[in-house]
Design a protein around this motif. Structure first.
Motif, PDB file in Angstrom:
ATOM      1  N   ALA A 134       4.897  -0.696  -3.401  1.00  0.00           N
ATOM      2  CA  ALA A 134       3.817  -1.317  -4.178  1.00  0.00           C
ATOM      3  C   ALA A 134       2.887  -0.270  -4.794  1.00  0.00           C
ATOM      4  O   ALA A 134       2.313  -0.492  -5.863  1.00  0.00           O
ATOM      5  CB  ALA A 134       3.022  -2.265  -3.286  1.00  0.00           C
ATOM      6  N   LEU A 135       2.732   0.876  -4.121  1.00  0.00           N
ATOM      7  CA  LEU A 135       1.880   1.946  -4.643  1.00  0.00           C
ATOM      8  C   LEU A 135       2.568   2.749  -5.738  1.00  0.00           C
ATOM      9  O   LEU A 135       1.908   3.292  -6.632  1.00  0.00           O
ATOM     10  CB  LEU A 135       1.481   2.892  -3.509  1.00  0.00           C
ATOM     11  CG  LEU A 135       0.563   2.323  -2.424  1.00  0.00           C
ATOM     12  CD1 LEU A 135       0.489   3.293  -1.246  1.00  0.00           C
ATOM     13  CD2 LEU A 135      -0.841   2.046  -2.976  1.00  0.00           C
ATOM     14  N   GLU A 136       3.886   2.840  -5.678  1.00  0.00           N
ATOM     15  CA  GLU A 136       4.647   3.702  -6.586  1.00  0.00           C
ATOM     16  C   GLU A 136       4.324   3.474  -8.069  1.00  0.00           C
ATOM     17  O   GLU A 136       4.116   4.442  -8.817  1.00  0.00           O
ATOM     18  CB  GLU A 136       6.151   3.491  -6.317  1.00  0.00           C
ATOM     19  CG  GLU A 136       7.076   4.157  -7.295  1.00  0.00           C
ATOM     20  CD  GLU A 136       7.068   5.680  -7.210  1.00  0.00           C
ATOM     21  OE1 GLU A 136       7.454   6.313  -8.204  1.00  0.00           O
ATOM     22  OE2 GLU A 136       6.671   6.213  -6.166  1.00  0.00           O
ATOM     23  N   PRO A 137       4.222   2.221  -8.548  1.00  0.00           N
ATOM     24  CA  PRO A 137       3.961   2.026  -9.980  1.00  0.00           C
ATOM     25  C   PRO A 137       2.556   2.450 -10.429  1.00  0.00           C
ATOM     26  O   PRO A 137       2.293   2.500 -11.644  1.00  0.00           O
ATOM     27  CB  PRO A 137       4.137   0.503 -10.166  1.00  0.00           C
ATOM     28  CG  PRO A 137       4.884   0.035  -8.971  1.00  0.00           C
ATOM     29  CD  PRO A 137       4.478   0.938  -7.865  1.00  0.00           C
ATOM     30  N   LEU A 138       1.659   2.744  -9.493  1.00  0.00           N
ATOM     31  CA  LEU A 138       0.284   3.079  -9.860  1.00  0.00           C
ATOM     32  C   LEU A 138       0.142   4.503 -10.367  1.00  0.00           C
ATOM     33  O   LEU A 138      -0.907   4.872 -10.898  1.00  0.00           O
ATOM     34  CB  LEU A 138      -0.651   2.867  -8.656  1.00  0.00           C
ATOM     35  CG  LEU A 138      -0.671   1.465  -8.045  1.00  0.00           C
ATOM     36  CD1 LEU A 138      -1.679   1.401  -6.899  1.00  0.00           C
ATOM     37  CD2 LEU A 138      -0.993   0.424  -9.105  1.00  0.00           C
ATOM     38  N   GLY A 139       1.181   5.323 -10.203  1.00  0.00           N
ATOM     39  CA  GLY A 139       1.133   6.692 -10.694  1.00  0.00           C
ATOM     40  C   GLY A 139       0.111   7.558  -9.977  1.00  0.00           C
ATOM     41  O   GLY A 139      -0.578   8.371 -10.606  1.00  0.00           O
ATOM     42  N   LEU A 140       0.011   7.399  -8.654  1.00  0.00           N
ATOM     43  CA  LEU A 140      -0.962   8.191  -7.897  1.00  0.00           C
ATOM     44  C   LEU A 140      -0.562   9.667  -7.883  1.00  0.00           C
ATOM     45  O   LEU A 140       0.608  10.012  -7.976  1.00  0.00           O
ATOM     46  CB  LEU A 140      -1.057   7.678  -6.461  1.00  0.00           C
ATOM     47  CG  LEU A 140      -1.446   6.204  -6.278  1.00  0.00           C
ATOM     48  CD1 LEU A 140      -1.614   5.893  -4.792  1.00  0.00           C
ATOM     49  CD2 LEU A 140      -2.712   5.864  -7.042  1.00  0.00           C
ATOM     50  N   GLY A 141      -1.579  10.526  -7.710  1.00  0.00           N
ATOM     51  CA  GLY A 141      -1.336  11.958  -7.719  1.00  0.00           C
ATOM     52  C   GLY A 141      -0.547  12.437  -6.519  1.00  0.00           C
ATOM     53  O   GLY A 141       0.231  13.378  -6.617  1.00  0.00           O
ATOM     54  N   PHE A 142      -0.761  11.805  -5.367  1.00  0.00           N
ATOM     55  CA  PHE A 142      -0.018  12.223  -4.180  1.00  0.00           C
ATOM     56  C   PHE A 142      -0.056  11.145  -3.112  1.00  0.00           C
ATOM     57  O   PHE A 142      -0.956  10.307  -3.060  1.00  0.00           O
ATOM     58  CB  PHE A 142      -0.551  13.549  -3.612  1.00  0.00           C
ATOM     59  CG  PHE A 142      -1.981  13.503  -3.103  1.00  0.00           C
ATOM     60  CD1 PHE A 142      -2.268  13.256  -1.765  1.00  0.00           C
ATOM     61  CD2 PHE A 142      -3.050  13.721  -3.969  1.00  0.00           C
ATOM     62  CE1 PHE A 142      -3.573  13.224  -1.292  1.00  0.00           C
ATOM     63  CE2 PHE A 142      -4.366  13.695  -3.511  1.00  0.00           C
ATOM     64  CZ  PHE A 142      -4.631  13.453  -2.176  1.00  0.00           C
ATOM     65  N   LEU A 143       0.944  11.201  -2.247  1.00  0.00           N
ATOM     66  CA  LEU A 143       1.007  10.402  -1.025  1.00  0.00           C
ATOM     67  C   LEU A 143       0.969  11.380   0.136  1.00  0.00           C
ATOM     68  O   LEU A 143       1.739  12.346   0.175  1.00  0.00           O
ATOM     69  CB  LEU A 143       2.303   9.587  -0.979  1.00  0.00           C
ATOM     70  CG  LEU A 143       2.623   8.870   0.335  1.00  0.00           C
ATOM     71  CD1 LEU A 143       1.593   7.801   0.633  1.00  0.00           C
ATOM     72  CD2 LEU A 143       4.036   8.273   0.289  1.00  0.00           C
ATOM     73  N   HIS A 144       0.056  11.156   1.079  1.00  0.00           N
ATOM     74  CA  HIS A 144      -0.143  12.055   2.216  1.00  0.00           C
ATOM     75  C   HIS A 144       0.204  11.278   3.484  1.00  0.00           C
ATOM     76  O   HIS A 144      -0.481  10.327   3.845  1.00  0.00           O
ATOM     77  CB  HIS A 144      -1.608  12.510   2.230  1.00  0.00           C
ATOM     78  CG  HIS A 144      -1.942  13.497   3.296  1.00  0.00           C
ATOM     79  ND1 HIS A 144      -3.212  14.020   3.439  1.00  0.00           N
ATOM     80  CD2 HIS A 144      -1.199  14.065   4.280  1.00  0.00           C
ATOM     81  CE1 HIS A 144      -3.228  14.875   4.448  1.00  0.00           C
ATOM     82  NE2 HIS A 144      -2.028  14.902   4.984  1.00  0.00           N
ATOM     83  N   VAL A 145       1.255  11.677   4.151  1.00  0.00           N
ATOM     84  CA  VAL A 145       1.691  11.030   5.382  1.00  0.00           C
ATOM     85  C   VAL A 145       1.346  11.939   6.556  1.00  0.00           C
ATOM     86  O   VAL A 145       1.662  13.142   6.540  1.00  0.00           O
ATOM     87  CB  VAL A 145       3.201  10.729   5.357  1.00  0.00           C
ATOM     88  CG1 VAL A 145       3.685  10.245   6.723  1.00  0.00           C
ATOM     89  CG2 VAL A 145       3.506   9.670   4.295  1.00  0.00           C
ATOM     90  N   VAL A 146       0.699  11.383   7.572  1.00  0.00           N
ATOM     91  CA  VAL A 146       0.404  12.138   8.788  1.00  0.00           C
ATOM     92  C   VAL A 146       1.216  11.539   9.927  1.00  0.00           C
ATOM     93  O   VAL A 146       1.187  10.330  10.160  1.00  0.00           O
ATOM     94  CB  VAL A 146      -1.115  12.153   9.104  1.00  0.00           C
ATOM     95  CG1 VAL A 146      -1.696  10.747   9.170  1.00  0.00           C
ATOM     96  CG2 VAL A 146      -1.391  12.879  10.412  1.00  0.00           C
ATOM     97  N   GLU A 147       1.963  12.404  10.610  1.00  0.00           N
ATOM     98  CA  GLU A 147       2.776  11.984  11.749  1.00  0.00           C
ATOM     99  C   GLU A 147       1.950  12.202  13.010  1.00  0.00           C
ATOM    100  O   GLU A 147       1.912  13.303  13.566  1.00  0.00           O
ATOM    101  CB  GLU A 147       4.072  12.794  11.794  1.00  0.00           C
ATOM    102  CG  GLU A 147       4.972  12.552  10.587  1.00  0.00           C
ATOM    103  CD  GLU A 147       6.188  13.467  10.564  1.00  0.00           C
ATOM    104  OE1 GLU A 147       7.263  12.992  10.154  1.00  0.00           O
ATOM    105  OE2 GLU A 147       6.063  14.646  10.954  1.00  0.00           O
ATOM    106  N   MET A 148       1.270  11.147  13.457  1.00  0.00           N
ATOM    107  CA  MET A 148       0.363  11.256  14.605  1.00  0.00           C
ATOM    108  C   MET A 148       1.050  11.010  15.933  1.00  0.00           C
ATOM    109  O   MET A 148       0.497  11.307  16.983  1.00  0.00           O
ATOM    110  CB  MET A 148      -0.809  10.284  14.439  1.00  0.00           C
ATOM    111  CG  MET A 148      -1.759  10.649  13.310  1.00  0.00           C
ATOM    112  SD  MET A 148      -2.611  12.202  13.583  1.00  0.00           S
ATOM    113  CE  MET A 148      -3.686  11.771  14.948  1.00  0.00           C
ATOM    114  N   VAL A 149       2.233  10.430  15.891  1.00  0.00           N
ATOM    115  CA  VAL A 149       2.998  10.217  17.123  1.00  0.00           C
ATOM    116  C   VAL A 149       4.450  10.592  16.836  1.00  0.00           C
ATOM    117  O   VAL A 149       4.942  10.406  15.724  1.00  0.00           O
ATOM    118  CB  VAL A 149       2.924   8.746  17.601  1.00  0.00           C
ATOM    119  CG1 VAL A 149       1.561   8.433  18.173  1.00  0.00           C
ATOM    120  CG2 VAL A 149       3.264   7.774  16.478  1.00  0.00           C
TER     121      VAL A 149
END
Length: 356
Positions: free
Chosen positions: A253-268
């Protein structure tokens, strides 16, 4: 072969390397007005050799504050104070984005002394545990459940804070959708019990995150907007059982918005497969904070070389090593982070860590 020390284009913003400073709450803001201080200017300037700095969480409204000593971006004084930080980082050739963090139900009335305020959330579900306040540790209290109109007003708060961030000189913003704060509270089924258009199905629970991202991107541009997610992270009493289904749907759903970056944090540990699936689905710049999934020093740099991520974010290691890119290149040595001063007032454990 691409390495962590090669430059990268972040949706039009050139980064000198692929090493980012992850967002970290430090609770050093001026208690009178929640403005940035001179020590904060020094702290961020010391770390400007990062390809990208993501600031500590900055509340978009008064009620968005979760902890004592955290800064805001909702008053003219706050905007002016952050200009000192961004100017100092830019003077050293760095790039910095503001993390917009609404704490949601993670707060306490004692955080706002003298004000008749209560934390807000998608549903009136009290988190387990306690929160540090100026009066000591306090049990969490039941949050106010946002009405439909209040949800829309909160989206507007994110937009206003993002506009303020650009005025303050930030290169963009990161929306904090992780670690059990407001956006994450909408995503998770145990904190979102709504039956209206903002809760129920995965699509409806994801809607708040998507609408905030859409509205902010429309205001400041998608290229200057990023979002941070932490799939499966139980922090702040979050429980997620449909992790891959939820986050693949959210990223789609976020992909079509053309965001500058996706930041994923692996907390577990145990969610690298989800990370890799999100990486496949997201076509923009992918930032990874491998906080628990494998080594978190120079041994993690292979994640750039094998294409797992475009940019690697480091938290505690950057906190304790202001010249971290140089230390990673030299494969150490590294200063040890002093956990006793993570949130303590004053400059000790803040701007006194030595460089090589």
């Amino acid at each position: 072969m691409t390495t962590a020390f090669d430059p990268v284009d972040l949706a039009g913003t050139p980064l000198a390397n692929r090493i980012a400073m992850a967002p970290m709450t430090r609770s050093r803001a001026n208690p009178d007005g929640h403005t940035a201080t001179g020590s904060m200017v020094e702290y961020y300037a010391q770390r400007a050799s990062a390809g990208l700095i993501v600031s500590e969480g900055i509340q978009p409204s008064v009620v968005g504050q979760g902890y004592p000593g955290t800064p805001g971006l909702h008053s003219r004084e706050q905007v002016a104070s952050w200009r000192g930080v961004t100017d100092a980082v830019h003077a050293k050739g760095g790039r910095i984005v503001a993390q917009i963090m609404h704490a949601g139900r993670i707060g306490h009335p004692d955080v706002w002394p003298g004000q008749d305020l209560r934390s807000v959330a998608p549903s009136a579900v009290t988190p387990a545990g306690q929160l540090y306040t100026a009066q000591g540790m306090k049990d969490f209290v039941a949050p106010h459940e946002l009405t439909g109109d209040e949800v829309l007003a909160t989206v507007d708060d994110y937009v206003a804070a993002s506009r303020n961030a650009i005025e303050a000189g930030f290169d963009g913003v990161e929306l904090h959708g992780a670690n059990g704060y407001l956006i994450h509270q909408f995503i998770a089924a145990n904190t979102n019990l709504r039956t209206d258009e903002w809760g129920g199905s995965i699509e409806k629970r994801n809607r708040f995150a998507v609408e905030v991202a859409r509205a902010v991107a429309a205001e400041i541009g998608g290229a200057r907007t990023g979002i941070r997610l932490s799939p499966g992270n139980p922090y702040n009493d979050i429980a997620e059982t449909d992790v891959e289904e939820t986050y693949t749907a959210l990223v789609d759903a976020l992909e079509p918005l053309g965001l500058g970056f996706l930041h994923v944090v692996e907390m577990v540990p145990g969610f690298r497969d989800v990370t890799l699936e999100l990486r496949k689905r997201y076509t923009g710049t992918f930032v990874l904070n491998p906080a628990t999934e494998g080594p978190t020093d120079h041994r993690a740099l292979g994640l750039i070389e094998d294409g797992t991520a475009d940019v690697l974010a480091f938290g505690q290691l950057f906190l304790a090593n202001p010249d971290l890119p140089a230390r990673l290149k030299a494969e150490g040595p590294y200063n040890e982070a002093d956990k006793a001063t993570f949130f303590a007032p004053g400059d000790e454990g803040y701007i006194d860590y030595p460089t090589l």
